[in-house]
Each structure stands twice: as structure tokens, then as C-alpha cells.
Design a protein around this motif. Structure first.
Motif, PDB file in Angstrom:
ATOM      1  N   ASP A   1      -6.256  -1.431  -9.246  1.00 51.18           N
ATOM      2  CA  ASP A   1      -6.643  -1.719  -7.865  1.00 51.18           C
ATOM      3  C   ASP A   1      -5.642  -1.012  -6.955  1.00 51.18           C
ATOM      4  O   ASP A   1      -4.663  -1.608  -6.515  1.00 51.18           O
ATOM      5  N   PRO A   2      -5.855   0.284  -6.674  1.00 55.76           N
ATOM      6  CA  PRO A   2      -4.867   1.081  -5.940  1.00 55.76           C
ATOM      7  C   PRO A   2      -4.524   0.524  -4.565  1.00 55.76           C
ATOM      8  O   PRO A   2      -3.423   0.746  -4.061  1.00 55.76           O
ATOM      9  N   ASP A   3      -5.470  -0.195  -3.947  1.00 56.71           N
ATOM     10  CA  ASP A   3      -5.217  -0.705  -2.598  1.00 56.71           C
ATOM     11  C   ASP A   3      -4.377  -1.979  -2.598  1.00 56.71           C
ATOM     12  O   ASP A   3      -3.792  -2.339  -1.574  1.00 56.71           O
ATOM     13  N   ALA A   4      -4.326  -2.670  -3.736  1.00 53.72           N
ATOM     14  CA  ALA A   4      -3.655  -3.970  -3.768  1.00 53.72           C
ATOM     15  C   ALA A   4      -2.171  -3.847  -3.432  1.00 53.72           C
ATOM     16  O   ALA A   4      -1.648  -4.586  -2.587  1.00 53.72           O
ATOM     17  N   ALA A   5      -1.487  -2.916  -4.100  1.00 52.32           N
ATOM     18  CA  ALA A   5      -0.052  -2.752  -3.845  1.00 52.32           C
ATOM     19  C   ALA A   5       0.194  -2.336  -2.401  1.00 52.32           C
ATOM     20  O   ALA A   5       1.153  -2.798  -1.767  1.00 52.32           O
ATOM     21  N   ASN A   6      -0.668  -1.487  -1.875  1.00 57.63           N
ATOM     22  CA  ASN A   6      -0.533  -1.043  -0.491  1.00 57.63           C
ATOM     23  C   ASN A   6      -0.646  -2.225   0.473  1.00 57.63           C
ATOM     24  O   ASN A   6       0.130  -2.350   1.429  1.00 57.63           O
ATOM     25  N   ILE A   7      -1.598  -3.117   0.210  1.00 61.14           N
ATOM     26  CA  ILE A   7      -1.788  -4.304   1.056  1.00 61.14           C
ATOM     27  C   ILE A   7      -0.569  -5.218   0.977  1.00 61.14           C
ATOM     28  O   ILE A   7      -0.069  -5.714   1.992  1.00 61.14           O
TER      29      ILE A   7
END
Length: 349
Positions: free
Chosen positions: A69-75
Motif C-alpha cells: 500500500d504505497p500511499d499508507a506510509a505517505n499518509i
């Protein structure tokens, strides 16, 4: 926290980071739900427990499977930065927690090739004269030949001045930490925090420099160090997960760098640097095929220049960045493998 502990225990017991995924996912959903409720008011949102929970979830995202989930860490990074801002900065947070926050930012930047998201940690007040002299004496004894080659007059002109400063600071902190092994009775929190801050500021410099490489024309030596020194930091900081996604990303970046370099010329003029660099990348490789490829390059490049006796190789490694206590076992094994490869290489020639 239970998820983080479970994942760590699984990793120590030999499971790969991806193999720990099913263990930690059971706990993550519940934790995120609790955090979302805490974010409804500023006091709960900025509490130490909230910060710790987000850091642990972020660590799991970064270490276990950052591509799921590439967006999870960014969030999580964005949310954590906002919370740190609401707290007025890092003050009031334990240094060990600040280290994890900065390191997750460092890892994300390495994997996604971005600039750091978090501000550089402020410098600590200088140690008192007496403390500094006592520590300097101990550190200087421990430094010995540590990083003596990369910081020598032979290499420094080929390095960016900001990176010379960062490499010097890393070297000092490593020497301080190694000098404290087994003898921490007289250490004070102000001393460890002082050197940890130097380490974190150097990390910030490394990744900022690496992310801005497209705007510069660096020497071949600097291009190699731009990848391998951060790899050393990853391997030193995240020793439990040696084959981390950050290390894998740096391996890919190393391949991109060497594809554009004249390796024969580099081996001819800087074989010590090349031995250290290729062995460190090899140390980070999960796949046996890549490990064999890098070791074969070491055998070919070092042929006629090295006898591959461990003490000789160890001395060479210490001239750059290497911690025997953390890396020695695998590097010694690599040395033996290269010595075996060296005979067929000679036969081919």
C-alpha cells in the motif's frame, strides 16, 4: 505495539519481512481505528502514546511491505509531521523515539527517492569542556583507522564538502558508540543525546544530498559514496531487518550508478573503495544470485591487488565505514568466498 513486537520476534526467528506481514496486519487495523478516535482533539492527538503508535505503524509499513500500500506510509508520515508540528517540535520526545521518526523519514526518502519530509533536528548545546575532553580522549582512541581512508587527502578533494562534514560526523558517532560498548556506567543522557543528534543531522544531510544528485555533476567516487554510505546507515540502524526495502532500493540505485561508470578505471585507481562498496551492497542483498554477481565483481576487480586475508580486508573496510561487531561475521564469510572465486579468475586470465 503488540504487532510490532510480534513482527520483530518473527524476524529474529528467521522469517523474512514479508513473512511477518500476516502477523502484524491483525493488529494494525485496530490501532488505526484507535488513532482516528484520538485525533478528534488536540490533547489526545499530540500525546506521547499517539506519536509512538503512529511511529510503530509507520515502521511496519516501511519494513514489512512498503509496496503493498504505497500511499499508507505517505499518509502516516504526513500525519506524524502535523502532530510533531502541533507539539512545537521534537522537544519532550525521548531521543530513541526521535531516532525512529527520523529514520522512517530517511527510509521513505530512500525507497521513493524523495527529499526528507521532517525538518532537520536542531543541534544540542555543546557538552561542557571537561565532558568533551574526556569523551574526545576515549573516542580518539576508538577511532584508530576508522574512516581514515575516505577522509584522507586522497579522497576528500573528490567529495562534496557537505558530505565530508557528514562522513566526519558519522565516523565520530560510530567511534563514540563503539567506545561505550560494555562500559556505559558513566554515561549521562546529555552525552548520548548529543551524539545521537549529530548522527541524525548527518542522516538528513546524506539523504538530502542523494535526492538532489540530478542537479549536480559529482565525481565517480562521490556517486558511489552517495549510495553506499546511506546503505551503511541503514544496515547499522536496522540490523534486525538486514534485507530491508530501503536496502533493496539502495542496491537498485547502486546498479544504476555503476552502469554509467568506468569500473575498470575505478578498480585501477580506487580498488579499496570498490572492495568496500561492492561488499556492502553484497551484504544487503537478499537474493543469492545478486550476491554471487557482486562477489564475482569483487574477485575480478581485486585480482592481483588483494590477497583476501581477513585482517587485510578488515583493515581496508575500517578505512571507510564498517562496524566489526555488526557486520564482521558476514563480511568475513564474503572474504572467504572471494578467495575461492579468485583462483578461477586467475585461471581465466
Amino acid at each position: 505495539m503488540i504487532g510490532a513486537a510480534s513482527g520483530t520476534i518473527a524476524a529474529i526467528n528467521g522469517q523474512t519481512p514479508s513473512g511477518c506481514n500476516s502477523i502484524v496486519q491483525r493488529h494494525k487495523t485496530t490501532s488505526i481505528s484507535l488513532i482516528n478516535r484520538k485525533l478528534q482533539n488536540v490533547q489526545d492527538a499530540t500525546s506521547l502514546s499517539t506519536v509512538i503508535t503512529i511511529v510503530l505503524i509507520l515502521a511496519l509499513e516501511m519494513v514489512v511491505d512498503p509496496n503493498r500500500d504505497p500511499d499508507a506510509a505517505n499518509i502516516h508520515l504526513a500525519g506524524l509531521r502535523n502532530i510533531i508540528g502541533l507539539r512545537g517540535g521534537y522537544d519532550g520526545l525521548p531521543m530513541s523515539l526521535v531516532q525512529w521518526i527520523i529514520f522512517q523519514d530517511f527510509s521513505y526518502a530512500v525507497i521513493h527517492r524523495t527529499f526528507p519530509r521532517f525538518p532537520i533536528i536542531p543541534r544540542k548545546s555543546p557538552l561542557s569542556g571537561a565532558k568533551y575532553r574526556a569523551i574526545s580522549k576515549r573516542v580518539n582512541l576508538e577511532l584508530g583507522s576508522l574512516s581514515s581512508e575516505i577522509l584522507s587527502s586522497r579522497y576528500v578533494p573528490l567529495l562534496d564538502p557537505t558530505q565530508v562534514d557528514a562522513y566526519t560526523e558519522l565516523s565520530i558517532v560510530i567511534a563514540f558508540r563503539e567506545s561505550c560498548i560494555g562500559d556505559q556506567s558513566e554515561l549521562e543522557l546529555v552525552e548520548t543525546d548529543y551524539f545521537d543528534t549529530i548522527w541524525l543531522r548527518a542522516q538528513h544531510s546524506l539523504i538530502s544530498f542523494s535526492s538532489s544528485n540530478m542537479f549536480r555533476q559529482d565525481s565517480d567516487v562521490q556517486n558511489i559514496c552517495r549510495i553506499v554510505v546511506p546503505m551503511f546507515v541503514v544496515q547499522t540502524q536496522l540490523i534486525t531487518y538486514r534485507h530491508s526495502p530501503a536496502a533493496e532500493s539502495l542496491k537498485d540505485q547502486f546498479l544504476e550508478v555503476i552502469a554509467s561508470l568506468d569500473l575498470q578505471k575505478l578498480w585501477e585507481h580506487f580498488h579499496e573503495l570498490m572492495v568496500w562498496a561492492f561488499m556492502f551492497v553484497c551484504h544487503s542483498c537478499r537474493e543469492q544470485a545478486w550476491r554471487e554477481r557482486f562477489l564475482l565483481e569483487v574477485a575480478k576487480g581485486g585480482q592481483g591487488r588483494m590477497k583476501w586475508e581477513w585482517q587485510e580486508v578488515r583493515k581496508l573496510l575500517l578505512g571507510f565505514f564498517f562496524v566489526d561487531r555488526l557486520h564482521g561475521k558476514d563480511f568475513r564469510k564474503m572474504c572467504e568466498e572471494v578467495r575461492l572465486l579468485d583462483s578461477p579468475v586467475k585461471a581465466e586470465m
